[in-house]
Design an enzyme around this catalytic site. Structure first.
Site, PDB file in Angstrom:
ATOM      1  N   ASP A 128      -6.046   9.129   9.697  1.00  0.00           N
ATOM      2  CA  ASP A 128      -4.590   8.365  10.232  1.00  0.00           C
ATOM      3  C   ASP A 128      -5.299   8.890  11.700  1.00  0.00           C
ATOM      4  OD1 ASP A 128      -4.412   7.160   7.690  1.00  0.00           O
ATOM      5  OD2 ASP A 128      -3.971   9.265   6.889  1.00  0.00           O
ATOM      6  N   GLU A 132       0.776  -0.793   0.328  1.00  0.00           N
ATOM      7  CA  GLU A 132      -0.242  -0.080  -0.179  1.00  0.00           C
ATOM      8  C   GLU A 132       0.755   0.847   0.241  1.00  0.00           C
ATOM      9  OE1 GLU A 132      -3.406   2.417   2.811  1.00  0.00           O
ATOM     10  OE2 GLU A 132      -2.711   0.320   3.704  1.00  0.00           O
TER      11      GLU A 132
END
Length: 266
Positions: free
Chosen positions: A65, A54
């Site tokens: 995040d 990724e």
């Protein structure tokens, strides 16, 4: 020119083929542009036994995040990283032997438009896409654009996702289902979330597409435990904390190899 790493539309076939041998899948994460020569991390991941990689496109307001990935994104942005530069770097990578899956927020997709964005991913050699802030009921335009470009969009499912929507996510996803182990942001955790087992079981009721479990998987022991429920794991913050602390590609190869070994013992 088509990138030789993986032909269009083969992320899911690649993951299924490996899963069907009994292998637990491993997808480490790196923030694009985090360091000079950052693509050397991709080569290290592949050498350590990653099944997919990724690559995050840094964004100024990363709502899902945690602190570590936010810091990594800020570091990359401060270095001048942007979508075009990161994809240009990716286009120079050859023969990893595993698919590249780009992740980012929908603002960056909309900046160029879904068609142009997905076409640019394909030219750079990416095969998959994760957009964590795009709900399934708003995903049609991107899913259609991705299909036209040969990009496989993996949608996210969380412990709070109702079963009917889970079935829709499974139906619309390509490549794999990204199972979010807990309600919260990315980041290292002391233990695997208790909700992980139930979520993966519910996903398996609606699809046989590969299921990768992410958010909070930080150690080999946690990866091994997650492998008992899911087809594989995504490891991001634990990787990026090491990069932020100065770890080089060889250090990361060694760390990812411990995750690979733990999954192989499951």
């Amino acid at each position: 020119m088509t990138h030789p790493t993986l032909a269009a539309g083969q992320v899911e076939r690649h993951l299924r083929a490996r899963r069907d041998t009994g292998r637990r899948l491993l997808m480490p994460y790196v923030t694009g542009g985090i360091t000079p020569g950052w693509t050397d991390y991709l080569k290290a991941f592949a050498a350590a036994g990653a099944d997919a990689i990724e690559v995050g496109l840094p964004f100024s307001d990363p709502t899902l995040d945690g602190v570590t990935i936010q810091q990594a994104g800020d570091t990359a942005l401060a270095r001048g990283a942007n979508t075009r530069r990161i994809l240009a770097d990716l286009s120079e990578v050859r023969d990893l032997g595993v698919p590249l899956v780009v992740s980012t927020y929908y603002n960056l997709v909309l900046h160029d438009g879904p068609e142009a964005f997905c076409a640019a991913l394909r030219r750079a050699g990416a095969g998959g896409l994760i957009v964590p802030d795009l709900p399934v009921h708003e995903a049609d335009e991107l899913v259609d654009a991705a299909a036209a470009a040969g990009i496989e969009p993996a949608l996210l499912a969380s412990p709070a996702t109702p079963q009917p929507r889970l079935a829709e996510i499974a139906s619309r996803s390509r490549g794999f289902i990204y199972a979010v182990s807990l309600m919260g942001t990315t980041g290292e955790r002391a233990a695997l979330a208790a909700s992980a087992a139930g979520l993966t079981e519910r996903i398996r009721h609606v699809t046989d597409r590969p299921v990768l479990l992410g958010f909070g998987i930080s150690t080999p022991d946690q990866a091994r435990e997650a492998g008992r429920y899911a087809d594989g794991v995504v490891v991001g913050a634990a990787v990026m904390r090491r990069v932020l602390d100065g770890a080089g590609p060889e250090d990361l190869r060694a760390f990812v190899a411990t995750l690979r070994q733990a999954l192989d013992q499951e």
